[in-house]
Write an enzyme that holds these catalytic residues in place. Structure first.
Site, short mmCIF file in Angstrom:
data_model
loop_
_atom_site.label_atom_id
_atom_site.label_comp_id
_atom_site.label_asym_id
_atom_site.label_seq_id
_atom_site.Cartn_x
_atom_site.Cartn_y
_atom_site.Cartn_z
N GLY A 7 0.91 -1.17 0.23
CA GLY A 7 0.01 -0.11 -0.21
C GLY A 7 1.03 1.52 0.01
N SER A 10 -0.54 5.49 -2.12
CA SER A 10 -1.59 6.23 -1.26
C SER A 10 -1.57 6.35 0.09
CB SER A 10 -3.03 5.53 -1.77
OG SER A 10 -4.37 6.98 -1.25
N GLY A 11 -1.67 7.59 0.54
CA GLY A 11 -2.08 8.38 1.83
C GLY A 11 -0.90 7.80 2.85
N ILE A 12 -1.31 7.26 3.52
CA ILE A 12 0.25 6.34 5.00
C ILE A 12 0.74 6.14 4.34
CG2 ILE A 12 0.45 5.48 6.91
CD1 ILE A 12 -3.25 5.70 7.17
N GLY A 13 0.86 5.12 3.43
CA GLY A 13 1.41 4.23 2.53
C GLY A 13 2.64 5.26 2.15
N SER A 136 -6.22 -0.52 13.51
CA SER A 136 -7.36 0.59 13.76
C SER A 136 -7.56 0.95 14.91
CB SER A 136 -8.11 0.41 13.13
OG SER A 136 -8.89 1.39 12.93
N TYR A 161 -14.51 -4.52 8.75
CA TYR A 161 -13.83 -3.93 8.90
C TYR A 161 -12.90 -3.53 10.21
CZ TYR A 161 -10.09 -0.33 8.87
OH TYR A 161 -8.80 1.27 9.08
N1 LIG Z 1 -7.17 6.89 6.75
C1 LIG Z 1 -7.65 6.59 8.35
O1 LIG Z 1 -8.48 7.01 8.72
C2 LIG Z 1 -7.73 5.24 8.57
C3 LIG Z 1 -7.17 4.98 10.24
C4 LIG Z 1 -6.99 3.85 11.11
C5 LIG Z 1 -6.64 2.72 10.20
N2 LIG Z 1 -6.29 3.34 9.04
C6 LIG Z 1 -4.88 1.58 8.16
O2 LIG Z 1 -4.57 2.29 7.61
C7 LIG Z 1 -3.96 1.60 6.78
C8 LIG Z 1 -3.46 2.70 5.10
O3 LIG Z 1 -4.99 3.21 4.55
P1 LIG Z 1 -5.00 4.54 4.13
O4 LIG Z 1 -5.64 5.74 5.25
O5 LIG Z 1 -3.49 5.02 3.61
O6 LIG Z 1 -5.93 4.09 2.61
P2 LIG Z 1 -5.70 4.80 1.20
O7 LIG Z 1 -5.33 5.82 0.62
O8 LIG Z 1 -6.95 4.04 0.34
O9 LIG Z 1 -4.48 3.52 0.61
C9 LIG Z 1 -4.96 2.55 1.03
C10 LIG Z 1 -3.67 1.35 0.26
O10 LIG Z 1 -3.62 -0.21 0.34
C11 LIG Z 1 -3.75 0.28 -1.38
N3 LIG Z 1 -5.10 -1.54 -1.65
C12 LIG Z 1 -5.39 -1.23 -0.91
N4 LIG Z 1 -6.49 -3.18 -1.88
C13 LIG Z 1 -5.59 -3.14 -2.10
C14 LIG Z 1 -5.31 -5.19 -2.68
N5 LIG Z 1 -6.28 -5.33 -3.41
N6 LIG Z 1 -3.84 -4.99 -2.54
C15 LIG Z 1 -2.98 -4.37 -3.17
N7 LIG Z 1 -2.73 -2.89 -2.29
C16 LIG Z 1 -4.11 -2.95 -1.83
C17 LIG Z 1 -3.97 1.32 -2.09
O11 LIG Z 1 -3.31 0.97 -3.01
P3 LIG Z 1 -4.15 1.47 -4.63
O12 LIG Z 1 -3.18 2.62 -4.79
O13 LIG Z 1 -3.62 0.75 -5.68
O14 LIG Z 1 -5.54 1.35 -4.30
C18 LIG Z 1 -3.15 1.93 -1.19
O15 LIG Z 1 -1.85 2.05 -1.47
C19 LIG Z 1 -4.90 0.68 6.12
O16 LIG Z 1 -4.40 -0.55 6.95
C20 LIG Z 1 -5.64 1.09 6.96
O17 LIG Z 1 -7.04 0.64 7.15
C21 LIG Z 1 -6.53 3.85 8.57
#
Ligand SMILES: NC(=O)c1ccc[n+]([C@@H]2O[C@H](COP(=O)([O-])OP(=O)(O)OC[C@H]3O[C@@H](n4cnc5c(N)ncnc54)[C@H](OP(=O)(O)O)[C@@H]3O)[C@@H](O)[C@H]2O)c1
Length: 277
Positions: A7, A10-13, A136, A161
């Protein structure tokens, strides 16, 4: 030192990789979109050596793809120092993956389980390695029924989730229990409530709620801080198996501390990926 992260597109990654880039020799970017990874490298990392970033195709919703991703990394390095299982998401519809498993469960947990187990020899070779699982606070709402985990007739997005994020914590603790004596340490974390593409597949009320909450959310660089802290801090200063928030150990739910549940999850996960091991 070698790093692998899911990941990173996008976002955190993205912010995690930006913050850690200078600390590692090789960085494996495990992505489902190679196009996004190429743009990411061009945008932020063009000043680094060409061989530093390696794009590895990996769709966590496809166990064959995950297995191949681990093999591709094994072909290139003998050791892996940090694995960040960061990818994840919440999905509006109950859908089965190509492996006929519920997608929230597979993408957030099972794909990472297979990836980690397949990379275990490389993690052991590092002498000291970390597996960081991005969970989370949503895990606190989890009420998992493992026997029904792939039954999409009962699907509801937030409960699915919450369960998956609980599994990230249970998996970290199990990894630590089973492999700390081999030098593999594991941590889980809550990144905060972060403005990213999270929940991007939703429309309607959920989308409106996310929009309304956005002014109160932290940005992605702030959301990456606990992951970066765990990846950069000496293992001696970190409690392996623990759950972290704001770069400090925190208490997860009572369910997250269940030894019975984490062993049941381990056995179920191992069974579901056995043909790839
Ligand atoms: N945002 C929040 O408030 C929050 C809070 C608590 C926990 N989290 C956790 O933080 C982590 C990162 O999330 P984020 O907020 O940065 O969300 P995000 O911006 O939606 O990023 C998600 C990442 O996961 C990748 N991904 C999704 N489905 C996938 C798949 N089938 N195979 C491989 N990669 C896949 C996406 O790839 P693409 O770029 O191709 O879509 C993207 O790089 C997640 O585990 C989420 O549960 C987030």
């Amino acid at each position: 030192m070698n790093l692998a992260i899911t990941g990173p597109t996008s976002g955190i990654g993205v912010e995690t990789v930006k913050a850690l880039a200078s600390k590692f020799n090789r960085i494996f970017l495990l992505v489902r979109s190679e196009e996004k990874a190429v743009s990411l490298i061009a945008e932020y990392f063009s000043s680094y050596d060409k061989g530093k970033f390696v794009i590895i195709p990996c769709d966590l919703g496809d166990l064959t793809s995950v297995s191949k991703a681990a093999d591709l990394i094994k072909d290139q390095v003998d050791s892996l120092h940090v694995l960040i299982n960061n990818a994840g998401g919440i999905f509006p519809e109950g859908k089965l993956t190509v492996d006929k498993l519920e997608q929230t469960f597979q993408i957030n947990h099972l794909g990472h389980f297979l990836l980690t187990i397949k990379l275990r020899p490389l993690l052991e070779n590092a002498g000291e390695a970390k597996v960081i699982n991005v969970s989370s606070e949503a895990h606190k709402a989890a009420k998992p029924k493992l026997k029904e985990i792939n039954d999409i007739s009962k699907y509801s997005s937030f409960p699915a989730y919450a369960n998956a994020k609980l599994f990230n914590i249970l998996f970290s603790k199990s990894l630590s229990e089973k492999y700390a004596d081999k030098g593999i340490y594991s941590y889980s974390l809550h990144p905060g409530v972060v403005k990213t593409n999270f929940g991007g597949d939703f429309s309607g009320v959920f989308k409106i709620l996310i929009k309304l909450a956005q002014p109160f959310m932290i940005n992605a660089a702030q959301g990456a801080k606990t992951t970066v802290f765990l990846a950069s801090t000496a293992t001696a200063s970190l409690e392996s198996g623990a759950y972290f928030k704001k770069s400090k150990p925190a208490n997860p739910s009572k369910t997250a501390a269940s030894a019975t549940l984490r062993e049941k999850l381990w056995i179920l996960s191992q069974d579901l990926v056995k043909e790839y091991l």
